[in-house]
Design a protein around this motif. Structure first.
Motif, PDB file in Angstrom:
ATOM      1  N   GLY A  80       0.814  -1.217   0.000  1.00 14.65           N
ATOM      2  CA  GLY A  80       0.000   0.000   0.000  1.00 14.65           C
ATOM      3  C   GLY A  80       0.844   1.261   0.000  1.00 14.65           C
ATOM      4  N   CYS A  81       2.155   1.111  -0.013  1.00 14.54           N
ATOM      5  CA  CYS A  81       3.031   2.291  -0.036  1.00 14.54           C
ATOM      6  C   CYS A  81       3.413   2.623  -1.473  1.00 14.54           C
ATOM      7  CB  CYS A  81       4.308   2.028   0.765  1.00 14.54           C
ATOM      8  SG  CYS A  81       4.002   1.965   2.530  1.00 14.54           S
ATOM      9  N   VAL A  82       3.829   3.862  -1.653  1.00 14.43           N
ATOM     10  CA  VAL A  82       4.267   4.311  -2.974  1.00 14.43           C
ATOM     11  C   VAL A  82       5.768   4.531  -2.893  1.00 14.43           C
ATOM     12  CG1 VAL A  82       4.010   6.128  -4.708  1.00 14.43           C
ATOM     13  CG2 VAL A  82       2.095   5.526  -3.212  1.00 14.43           C
ATOM     14  N   SER A  83       6.503   4.076  -3.880  1.00 13.76           N
ATOM     15  CA  SER A  83       7.941   4.294  -3.796  1.00 13.76           C
ATOM     16  C   SER A  83       8.451   5.086  -4.987  1.00 13.76           C
ATOM     17  CB  SER A  83       8.683   2.969  -3.666  1.00 13.76           C
ATOM     18  OG  SER A  83       8.406   2.161  -4.763  1.00 13.76           O
ATOM     19  N   GLU A  84       9.583   5.724  -4.772  1.00 12.28           N
ATOM     20  CA  GLU A  84      10.191   6.552  -5.800  1.00 12.28           C
ATOM     21  C   GLU A  84      11.667   6.181  -5.832  1.00 12.28           C
ATOM     22  OE1 GLU A  84      10.517  11.177  -5.879  1.00 12.28           O
ATOM     23  OE2 GLU A  84       8.409  10.576  -5.886  1.00 12.28           O
ATOM     24  N   VAL A  85      12.205   5.951  -7.012  1.00 15.21           N
ATOM     25  CA  VAL A  85      13.583   5.466  -7.112  1.00 15.21           C
ATOM     26  C   VAL A  85      14.436   6.455  -7.898  1.00 15.21           C
ATOM     27  CG1 VAL A  85      15.037   3.662  -8.147  1.00 15.21           C
ATOM     28  CG2 VAL A  85      12.964   3.029  -6.907  1.00 15.21           C
TER      29      VAL A  85
ATOM     30  N   ASP B  99       4.008   6.557   2.571  1.00 16.24           N
ATOM     31  CA  ASP B  99       2.722   5.970   2.923  1.00 16.24           C
ATOM     32  C   ASP B  99       1.710   6.309   1.823  1.00 16.24           C
ATOM     33  OD1 ASP B  99       0.996   4.848   5.278  1.00 16.24           O
ATOM     34  OD2 ASP B  99      -0.100   6.570   4.481  1.00 16.24           O
ATOM     35  N   GLY B 100       0.947   5.309   1.386  1.00 14.24           N
ATOM     36  CA  GLY B 100       0.048   5.488   0.251  1.00 14.24           C
ATOM     37  C   GLY B 100      -1.022   6.539   0.484  1.00 14.24           C
ATOM     38  N   SER B 101      -1.506   6.683   1.711  1.00 12.40           N
ATOM     39  CA  SER B 101      -2.597   7.640   1.933  1.00 12.40           C
ATOM     40  C   SER B 101      -2.109   9.007   2.416  1.00 12.40           C
ATOM     41  CB  SER B 101      -3.613   7.051   2.909  1.00 12.40           C
ATOM     42  OG  SER B 101      -2.956   6.575   4.052  1.00 12.40           O
ATOM     43  N   SER B 102      -1.229   9.026   3.412  1.00 16.80           N
ATOM     44  CA  SER B 102      -0.831  10.332   3.961  1.00 16.80           C
ATOM     45  C   SER B 102       0.335  10.961   3.200  1.00 16.80           C
ATOM     46  CB  SER B 102      -0.428  10.172   5.431  1.00 16.80           C
ATOM     47  OG  SER B 102       0.743   9.381   5.536  1.00 16.80           O
ATOM     48  N   GLY B 103       1.069  10.163   2.442  1.00 20.53           N
ATOM     49  CA  GLY B 103       2.236  10.685   1.733  1.00 20.53           C
ATOM     50  C   GLY B 103       3.447  10.845   2.629  1.00 20.53           C
ATOM     51  N   ARG B 104       3.333  10.434   3.906  1.00 27.12           N
ATOM     52  CA  ARG B 104       4.451  10.546   4.848  1.00 27.12           C
ATOM     53  C   ARG B 104       5.558   9.577   4.445  1.00 27.12           C
ATOM     54  NH1 ARG B 104       5.571   8.201   9.818  1.00 27.12           N
ATOM     55  NH2 ARG B 104       3.851   6.769   9.528  1.00 27.12           N
ATOM     56  N   ILE B 105       6.806  10.034   4.558  1.00 26.05           N
ATOM     57  CA  ILE B 105       7.907   9.140   4.211  1.00 26.05           C
ATOM     58  C   ILE B 105       8.072   8.125   5.346  1.00 26.05           C
ATOM     59  CG2 ILE B 105       9.643  10.837   5.037  1.00 26.05           C
ATOM     60  CD1 ILE B 105      11.542   9.604   2.939  1.00 26.05           C
ATOM     61  N   VAL B 106       8.070   6.844   5.006  1.00 29.03           N
ATOM     62  CA  VAL B 106       8.140   5.801   6.041  1.00 29.03           C
ATOM     63  C   VAL B 106       9.399   4.947   5.924  1.00 29.03           C
ATOM     64  CG1 VAL B 106       5.655   5.616   6.423  1.00 29.03           C
ATOM     65  CG2 VAL B 106       6.719   4.220   4.635  1.00 29.03           C
TER      66      VAL B 106
ATOM     67  N   GLY C 100       8.475  13.130  10.338  1.00 31.02           N
ATOM     68  CA  GLY C 100       7.164  12.971   9.706  1.00 31.02           C
ATOM     69  C   GLY C 100       7.008  13.790   8.439  1.00 31.02           C
ATOM     70  N   LEU C 101       8.098  14.008   7.707  1.00 29.06           N
ATOM     71  CA  LEU C 101       7.995  14.772   6.463  1.00 29.06           C
ATOM     72  C   LEU C 101       7.184  13.992   5.430  1.00 29.06           C
ATOM     73  CD1 LEU C 101      11.509  16.374   5.827  1.00 29.06           C
ATOM     74  CD2 LEU C 101       9.686  17.108   7.329  1.00 29.06           C
ATOM     75  N   THR C 102       6.545  14.707   4.556  1.00 30.89           N
ATOM     76  CA  THR C 102       5.754  14.058   3.515  1.00 30.89           C
ATOM     77  C   THR C 102       6.445  14.240   2.165  1.00 30.89           C
ATOM     78  OG1 THR C 102       4.487  16.020   3.000  1.00 30.89           O
ATOM     79  CG2 THR C 102       3.622  14.614   4.750  1.00 30.89           C
TER      80      THR C 102
END
Lengths: 422, 177
Positions: A342-347, A361-368, A389-391
């Motif tokens: 459910g997370c989104v990743s960027e490479v 995080d897929g919903s909040s956009g927070r970097i996890v 908690g940066l997004t």
């Protein structure tokens, strides 16, 4: 004020040093059967591989505790009575306290192997463990390593460096499954498979271990195969060393639950390091992250709170730095596939094969989480970003476009203001 | 007590990178630029000009934090605070290049390279050492000496903080000096 620190490794040593700074006149008693001289446990893998001499494990001189004004009791703690505020030691001796820190760390997780020789499996956590493995090593001999995590990996590389042939048996479909993503895991597996004297087997578990009449051991696997080896070592993770607190009303099998100030359910009893269940900032749930930097950090926060300050611990997160085949892998927060559904990743990648992956995080956009291959120094910022908690929107485009040459994220004054709660 | 440190004013930086060159020169074996470029192990700068907000240059170096996350994460105890007051300095002979310090430094201030001082050691952590040897000789840090725009200055931290507070207060109250 009488402080008692149970366990004098990463968390305990840090707590003692800070308590002494904050309370120059306080009585501090340290309880640890393995306190002298202070050494860094994670360095045992460098001793196994021959990169460090055993003496280089020591990080302080033999007079360290005297200089710090800590009275060391070289014994094991066996019981705690939080009502009477008394700690009982293995000899039966009792140590009263006003404020106590549980920093007993963790023990190797049993390998779960049956058989009459299973008790001869080597674990890999303390100075004693590495000494025993070195005594059992012989060039040209064969070894089986159970577990493909960080410890299993370091055991494997160390035994190979000592001239042994190694069977690395990994339960997961790829090595380092908890620390990296599929791509870096596949790269690591490829590199391992190309090593001479190493046989990597994945999706396999050792079931039993019996002695061989001619010497060595026969290891039976769940695939039905069997291996004959001279040495078996396991790196299957750790479990909190909190069993001695059974009966105190504090312990649970998975560690000690603490509040934001690292205080347990008992008044004036704090916990830090591998025994303390703290909030994981990436996952947003309580969890033990049994790693050195967090243990040292928690020791500091515990000391601040034990000294009467009110310092909420911001929470920990998984992070690992792994020198791997001449390259450097760093992972922070949630990166393994099981935790990032459910997370989104960027490479970001460059021609030299340097790889940086950010997980949001897929919903909040927070970097996890974040994972880097040869992008090691950059990962510190991302550790900071996860903790703050940066997004995704907080990370500027120019940083994402050229992460290897951008100024640090913390350079943005508005983030500094955000971090300071302004 | 006067505590001097390198103060960075990014708004004055033009990105000329002279600070990087002079930093590497000062940390080379010979200490002379003309010779440093042909040394077997090239010295590396401890200060870097990164791309900052609005694509402007941003001089970036170790802040010598207290408490310092890098020092806490350092397993062999190679990051020391007992060499020079107020500075966190890497003892390269103890560094094992594990990368733990870089993993926790929020400022991207630590990098890993082989160093001539510990030849044959592999990559070790390289970061600002405050030019403590130069300062002990009465000089200013090499990066400050190289900076012609005033983006880098070696100043009393307390005086700098006071000046900053005054600027902020004046701005908030609309006072023009």
């Amino acid at each position: 004020m009488r402080y008692v620190i149970v366990g004098l490794h990463a968390a305990g040593r840090s707590a003692c040093a800070w308590l002494r700074r904050l309370r120059p006149d306080a009585s501090i008693v340290g309880v640890d059967p393995e306190a002298m001289p202070p050494y860094a446990r994670p360095l045992i893998s460098y001793v196994l591989s021959g990169e460090l001499e055993p003496g280089q494990l020591n990080v302080e001189g033999p007079d360290f505790w005297d200089r710090l004004g800590v009275r060391v009791v070289s014994e094991r703690a066996t019981a705690l009575d939080p009502d009477k505020k008394i700690l009982t030691l293995a000899s039966g001796r009792q140590e009263p306290y006003d404020c106590l820190l549980v920093a007993t760390g963790s023990s190797p997780r049993p390998a779960g192997v049956q058989g009459s020789a299973a008790k001869e499996i080597h674990y890999f956590r303390t100075r004693g463990h590495v000494e025993r493995i070195l005594a059992a090593c012989r060039p040209g001999g064969s070894a089986a390593v159970l577990g493909g995590g960080l410890v299993g990996f370091k055991l494997t590389m160390g035994l190979l460096a000592r001239g042994m042939r190694v069977h690395l048996l990994v339960t997961s479909p790829q090595p380092l499954a908890l620390n990296v993503d599929e791509r870096v895991g596949a790269w690591a597996a490829e590199q391992l498979a190309a090593l001479p004297n190493l046989a990597l087997q994945t999706c396999v578990t050792a079931q039993s271990m019996e002695p061989e009449p001619s010497g060595g051991y026969r290891l039976t696997l769940d695939t039905g195969e069997s291996l004959t080896v001279d040495l078996v070592a396991a790196g299957k993770g750790v479990i909190p060393a909190s069993g001695w607190l059974d009966g105190s009303g504090l312990a649970c099998a998975d560690g000690l639950a603490v509040d934001q100030r690292l205080l347990t359910a008992a008044p004036e009893v704090y916990a830090a390091g591998d025994t303390a269940i703290c909030r994981d900032v990436a996952l947003g749930a309580p969890r033990i992250n049994a790693i050195w930097p967090l243990a040292v950090e928690q020791g500091r926060f515990a000391a601040w709170n034990m000294a009467g300050q009110d310092c909420p611990y911001p929470g920990g997160l998984a992070m690992n730095s792994i020198p791997l085949f001449g390259r450097h892998v760093v992972s922070v927060g949630a990166v393994n596939p099981r935790l990032t559904r459910g997370c989104v990743s960027e490479v970001a990648e460059d021609r030299q094969g340097r790889y940086l992956k950010l997980v949001f995080d897929g919903s909040s956009g927070r970097i996890v989480g974040a994972l880097g291959l040869d992008a090691a120094p950059r990962l510190g910022e991302l550790t900071w970003a996860v903790r703050r908690g940066l997004t995704r929107d907080d990370i500027p485009t120019h940083w994402r476009r050229a992460p290897l040459s951008a100024a640090p994220l913390a350079a943005r004054t508005e983030w500094l203001a955000k971090a300071a709660g302004l | 007590m006067v505590v001097k440190s390198v103060i960075i004013r990014p708004e004055l930086c033009v990105g000329c990178m002279q600070c990087m060159i002079r930093c590497a020169e000062a940390h080379s074996e010979s200490g002379v630029l003309a010779l440093a470029v042909s040394e077997a192990v090239l010295a590396k700068p401890r200060i870097h000009i990164g791309v900052g907000p609005e694509l402007r240059p941003f001089p970036n170096k170790c802040r010598h934090c207290e408490p310092a996350p890098c020092q806490e994460a350092c397993m062999p105890g190679a990051i020391r605070s007992d060499i020079a007051e107020g500075l966190k300095i890497v003892d390269m002979a103890r560094c094992i290049g594990c990368g733990m310090c870089g993993m926790v430094c929020p400022y991207f201030a630590i990098r890993y390279y082989p160093a001539a001082q510990v030849a044959g050691h592999g990559a070790v952590a390289i970061k600002c050492d405050g030019c403590h040897e130069r300062v002990a000789r009465g000089q200013v840090p090499a990066c400050v000496e190289a900076c012609v725009t005033g983006a880098l200055a070696f100043e009393d931290v307390n005086r700098h903080m006071n000046a900053g507070v005054n600027r902020l207060a004046n701005a908030a109250l609309g006072v023009t000096a």
